[in-house]
Design a protein around this motif. Sequence first.
Motif, PDB file in Angstrom:
ATOM      1  N   TRP A   1     -10.221  44.717  39.768  1.00  0.00           N
ATOM      2  CA  TRP A   1      -9.532  45.801  40.476  1.00  0.00           C
ATOM      3  C   TRP A   1      -8.018  45.685  40.311  1.00  0.00           C
ATOM      4  CZ3 TRP A   1     -11.561  50.078  42.622  1.00  0.00           C
ATOM      5  CH2 TRP A   1     -10.756  50.846  43.467  1.00  0.00           C
ATOM      6  N   PHE A   2      -7.501  44.450  40.345  1.00  0.00           N
ATOM      7  CA  PHE A   2      -6.052  44.228  40.248  1.00  0.00           C
ATOM      8  C   PHE A   2      -5.698  43.588  38.910  1.00  0.00           C
ATOM      9  CE2 PHE A   2      -6.952  44.016  44.850  1.00  0.00           C
ATOM     10  CZ  PHE A   2      -6.100  45.012  45.292  1.00  0.00           C
ATOM     11  N   PHE A   3      -4.643  44.112  38.279  1.00  0.00           N
ATOM     12  CA  PHE A   3      -4.188  43.598  36.986  1.00  0.00           C
ATOM     13  C   PHE A   3      -2.665  43.630  36.943  1.00  0.00           C
ATOM     14  CE2 PHE A   3      -2.719  44.750  32.663  1.00  0.00           C
ATOM     15  CZ  PHE A   3      -3.047  43.577  32.001  1.00  0.00           C
ATOM     16  N   ASN A   4      -2.062  42.478  36.659  1.00  0.00           N
ATOM     17  CA  ASN A   4      -0.612  42.350  36.522  1.00  0.00           C
ATOM     18  C   ASN A   4       0.131  42.877  37.767  1.00  0.00           C
ATOM     19  OD1 ASN A   4       1.620  41.450  35.012  1.00  0.00           O
ATOM     20  ND2 ASN A   4       2.063  43.531  34.284  1.00  0.00           N
ATOM     21  N   ARG A   5      -0.332  42.428  38.913  1.00  0.00           N
ATOM     22  CA  ARG A   5       0.272  42.871  40.183  1.00  0.00           C
ATOM     23  C   ARG A   5       0.537  41.689  41.121  1.00  0.00           C
ATOM     24  NH1 ARG A   5      -0.256  48.462  41.658  1.00  0.00           N
ATOM     25  NH2 ARG A   5      -1.252  49.651  39.980  1.00  0.00           N
ATOM     26  N   ILE A   6       1.617  41.818  41.909  1.00  0.00           N
ATOM     27  CA  ILE A   6       1.832  40.910  43.039  1.00  0.00           C
ATOM     28  C   ILE A   6       0.740  41.221  44.055  1.00  0.00           C
ATOM     29  CG2 ILE A   6       3.367  40.345  44.983  1.00  0.00           C
ATOM     30  CD1 ILE A   6       4.406  39.297  42.336  1.00  0.00           C
ATOM     31  N   ILE A   7       0.164  40.179  44.652  1.00  0.00           N
ATOM     32  CA  ILE A   7      -0.967  40.357  45.569  1.00  0.00           C
ATOM     33  C   ILE A   7      -0.571  39.995  47.005  1.00  0.00           C
ATOM     34  CG2 ILE A   7      -3.290  39.521  46.167  1.00  0.00           C
ATOM     35  CD1 ILE A   7      -3.271  41.383  43.768  1.00  0.00           C
ATOM     36  N   PHE A   8      -0.942  40.902  47.918  1.00  0.00           N
ATOM     37  CA  PHE A   8      -0.719  40.690  49.360  1.00  0.00           C
ATOM     38  C   PHE A   8      -2.090  40.560  50.040  1.00  0.00           C
ATOM     39  CE2 PHE A   8       2.309  43.631  47.521  1.00  0.00           C
ATOM     40  CZ  PHE A   8       3.549  43.109  47.857  1.00  0.00           C
ATOM     41  N   PRO A   9      -2.543  39.357  50.345  1.00  0.00           N
ATOM     42  CA  PRO A   9      -3.822  39.231  51.067  1.00  0.00           C
ATOM     43  C   PRO A   9      -3.721  39.867  52.463  1.00  0.00           C
ATOM     44  CG  PRO A   9      -3.170  37.132  50.123  1.00  0.00           C
ATOM     45  CD  PRO A   9      -1.986  38.044  50.029  1.00  0.00           C
ATOM     46  N   ILE A  10      -4.764  40.567  52.851  1.00  0.00           N
ATOM     47  CA  ILE A  10      -4.824  41.197  54.179  1.00  0.00           C
ATOM     48  C   ILE A  10      -5.825  40.411  55.015  1.00  0.00           C
ATOM     49  CG2 ILE A  10      -5.371  43.316  55.439  1.00  0.00           C
ATOM     50  CD1 ILE A  10      -4.758  44.728  52.615  1.00  0.00           C
ATOM     51  N   PHE A  11      -5.378  39.927  56.155  1.00  0.00           N
ATOM     52  CA  PHE A  11      -6.206  39.093  57.024  1.00  0.00           C
ATOM     53  C   PHE A  11      -6.637  39.871  58.264  1.00  0.00           C
ATOM     54  CE2 PHE A  11      -3.423  36.318  54.648  1.00  0.00           C
ATOM     55  CZ  PHE A  11      -4.197  35.211  54.319  1.00  0.00           C
TER      56      PHE A  11
ATOM     57  N   GLY B   1      -1.751  45.383  46.242  1.00  0.00           N
ATOM     58  CA  GLY B   1      -1.134  44.938  44.996  1.00  0.00           C
ATOM     59  C   GLY B   1       0.050  45.800  44.630  1.00  0.00           C
ATOM     60  N   ARG B   2       1.105  45.180  44.045  1.00  0.00           N
ATOM     61  CA  ARG B   2       2.303  45.925  43.640  1.00  0.00           C
ATOM     62  C   ARG B   2       2.678  45.522  42.219  1.00  0.00           C
ATOM     63  NH1 ARG B   2       7.414  47.564  41.932  1.00  0.00           N
ATOM     64  NH2 ARG B   2       8.518  48.785  43.504  1.00  0.00           N
ATOM     65  N   VAL B   3       2.965  46.522  41.371  1.00  0.00           N
ATOM     66  CA  VAL B   3       3.348  46.236  39.982  1.00  0.00           C
ATOM     67  C   VAL B   3       4.717  45.576  39.954  1.00  0.00           C
ATOM     68  CG1 VAL B   3       1.932  48.054  38.960  1.00  0.00           C
ATOM     69  CG2 VAL B   3       4.249  48.583  39.735  1.00  0.00           C
ATOM     70  N   LEU B   4       5.010  44.859  38.841  1.00  0.00           N
ATOM     71  CA  LEU B   4       6.285  44.153  38.714  1.00  0.00           C
ATOM     72  C   LEU B   4       7.408  45.070  38.240  1.00  0.00           C
ATOM     73  CD1 LEU B   4       4.992  40.850  37.073  1.00  0.00           C
ATOM     74  CD2 LEU B   4       5.711  41.175  39.430  1.00  0.00           C
ATOM     75  N   ASP B   5       7.039  46.166  37.563  1.00  0.00           N
ATOM     76  CA  ASP B   5       8.062  47.081  37.058  1.00  0.00           C
ATOM     77  C   ASP B   5       8.160  48.312  37.954  1.00  0.00           C
ATOM     78  OD1 ASP B   5       6.236  49.289  36.045  1.00  0.00           O
ATOM     79  OD2 ASP B   5       5.456  47.587  34.904  1.00  0.00           O
ATOM     80  N   GLU B   6       9.046  49.233  37.608  1.00  0.00           N
ATOM     81  CA  GLU B   6       9.238  50.446  38.411  1.00  0.00           C
ATOM     82  C   GLU B   6       8.633  51.685  37.745  1.00  0.00           C
ATOM     83  OE1 GLU B   6      10.502  50.319  41.479  1.00  0.00           O
ATOM     84  OE2 GLU B   6      10.704  48.156  41.177  1.00  0.00           O
ATOM     85  N   GLU B   7       8.032  51.506  36.564  1.00  0.00           N
ATOM     86  CA  GLU B   7       7.508  52.653  35.823  1.00  0.00           C
ATOM     87  C   GLU B   7       6.019  52.882  36.048  1.00  0.00           C
ATOM     88  OE1 GLU B   7       9.531  50.248  34.057  1.00  0.00           O
ATOM     89  OE2 GLU B   7      11.175  51.551  34.717  1.00  0.00           O
ATOM     90  N   THR B   8       5.244  51.788  36.144  1.00  0.00           N
ATOM     91  CA  THR B   8       3.789  51.909  36.250  1.00  0.00           C
ATOM     92  C   THR B   8       3.392  52.585  37.557  1.00  0.00           C
ATOM     93  OG1 THR B   8       3.574  49.852  35.006  1.00  0.00           O
ATOM     94  CG2 THR B   8       1.603  50.639  36.151  1.00  0.00           C
ATOM     95  N   GLU B   9       2.435  53.483  37.473  1.00  0.00           N
ATOM     96  CA  GLU B   9       1.894  54.165  38.665  1.00  0.00           C
ATOM     97  C   GLU B   9       0.398  53.887  38.779  1.00  0.00           C
ATOM     98  OE1 GLU B   9       3.490  55.707  41.002  1.00  0.00           O
ATOM     99  OE2 GLU B   9       5.471  55.789  40.088  1.00  0.00           O
ATOM    100  N   PRO B  10      -0.150  53.755  39.982  1.00  0.00           N
ATOM    101  CA  PRO B  10       0.611  53.745  41.236  1.00  0.00           C
ATOM    102  C   PRO B  10       1.322  52.409  41.436  1.00  0.00           C
ATOM    103  CG  PRO B  10      -1.701  53.332  41.690  1.00  0.00           C
ATOM    104  CD  PRO B  10      -1.608  53.592  40.216  1.00  0.00           C
TER     105      PRO B  10
END
Length: 557
Positions: free
Chosen positions: A186-196, A207-216
Amino acid sequence: MNKRDIVGKILADCDIVELINTYLPLKKVGRYYRALCPFHHDTKPSFYVNPTQQLFHCFGCKESGNVIHFVMKYEKLEFNEAIKFLAERLGITFVEEKEEKTNREIYEILKLASNFYHEKLFLFPQALSYLTEKRKLSLETIKKFQLGFAPGRNFLIETLRKRGYSEELIIESGLAYKKEEEVREWFFNRIIFPIFNRRGEVIGFGGRVLDEETEPKYLNSPETKVFKKGENLYGLYQTMNYLIKNKAILVEGYFDLLTLFDKGIKNLVAPLGTGFTINQARLLKRYNDEIIILFDGDQAGREATKRAIEVALKAGLNPLVAWLPENYDPDKYLNEKGVKEFVQNIINKPYDLVEFYVMLYQPTTILEKRKVLKELLEMINFTCDLPLKELYLNKISEVFNLNKEKVLTLSAEKDVFIFKAIETNEFLKNIEFKIIRVLLNYPQYLSVIEKNIEYEEAFSEEIKEIIKIIKKAEQKERISIGLILEEIKNEEFKKKLALLSFFPQELISNIKEEDFKRLLFQYLYNYYLNKCATGKIDENDLEKIYEIKKNLIKGGK
């Protein structure tokens, strides 16, 4: 033993005085026990325990219930968790159902995934530097929230397969999906925020991408058996203890929360990529009755703030707004002004609902003021907290220089009959609870109701629910309120029912069938008066009022 049997055994075997005494020092006062309430700031003991009915009630904050409700509230547990907690305490065997077993496996696999992502973060320098250099987060905060990195390329899937987890379970956990017969992460090349969840179990990821171009830019786990976006809050597990002591600050996103937490502001939560929902608001209310909404200072942020205010009011919260200057977000303000100024000028000086609307629209003309006033009055009607509503109305009359009575009339929306309707309706509620008390003590009087179908139309949903439960009950004599509470879903109604157990029993003893009939006639009479006051009456109803009044004069026979 099924869950229903376990609940019954817990209520039968767990003495509420003994249980609560392990949490609070109870003092015997007459037939009851008393203590300072643990659920609000109590200076004079207002928390009472009724050993006969096995119920507690606080006359200050109105929290009520049986042993299960006490444990849920005190330990911050869901219903099933509280049942397990008490079952273990009493040595009752709790058989895990099939669905619970699957959920446990999902929790296990999500924990492994979280550890995997967290470990990978320190193996990919570009991901770690994004957090430490670009976002300026400390390693302490990164570890506290177990932030990670998803490299993709099915590394996670292979790791989980080697651990013996099936593809079906990996997909069911929201970690992967199937496309063209291929299982992909599900997640690829993204910063991951675990939800507890509140117990500290991982239930999903952001998950959040490292660049500003990739969507979403942001992507959340799909909803699963254990993860519902609209029912959970990011950061709650790490911040819940701070929320009890301070007003909860609601921010828009993951990095807003992490940045502020890293700077020492810790009473924070954030929605999960959705608008603030009523379920999230109710969850937040368990920790504090007041929230400060801290959203971005752009047009989208202001509109989101208005929506969050509405949700907060509906949930019984008192919303305040931390006003950021135009086009500022928390991170930008912190970087330019510093933490001290941010706390002093933004966090410590929030606007109330009325002040926020005036700041937002800055009305100057009569038409502009009228528009703001209309929107404000619509908004405050969402709250069921009457003292809070009264304070808002006072503030509106003060800010707009209006006579308070005029403001009250405007807020009612209908003509003067509405006030009479509210008055009559309150009286109706009082009689309802008298009827419920009689039925709980004399279930045999149900036959009186069953003989007259008119009551079916007039009765509220609360009385109908009680009647349904009494019909299902095996015992034909007095019915325990504690058992009844487990069948009721409406939380406010539960509190009122629990309060009934503290009324002197002698007031309800020796009630004859004729007395009960008279009570029912009184209820019907007020029901039709209420219809009359709200303009919903027809000619037949007027005839019924006349007939009922005659019966009451005769003694209600």
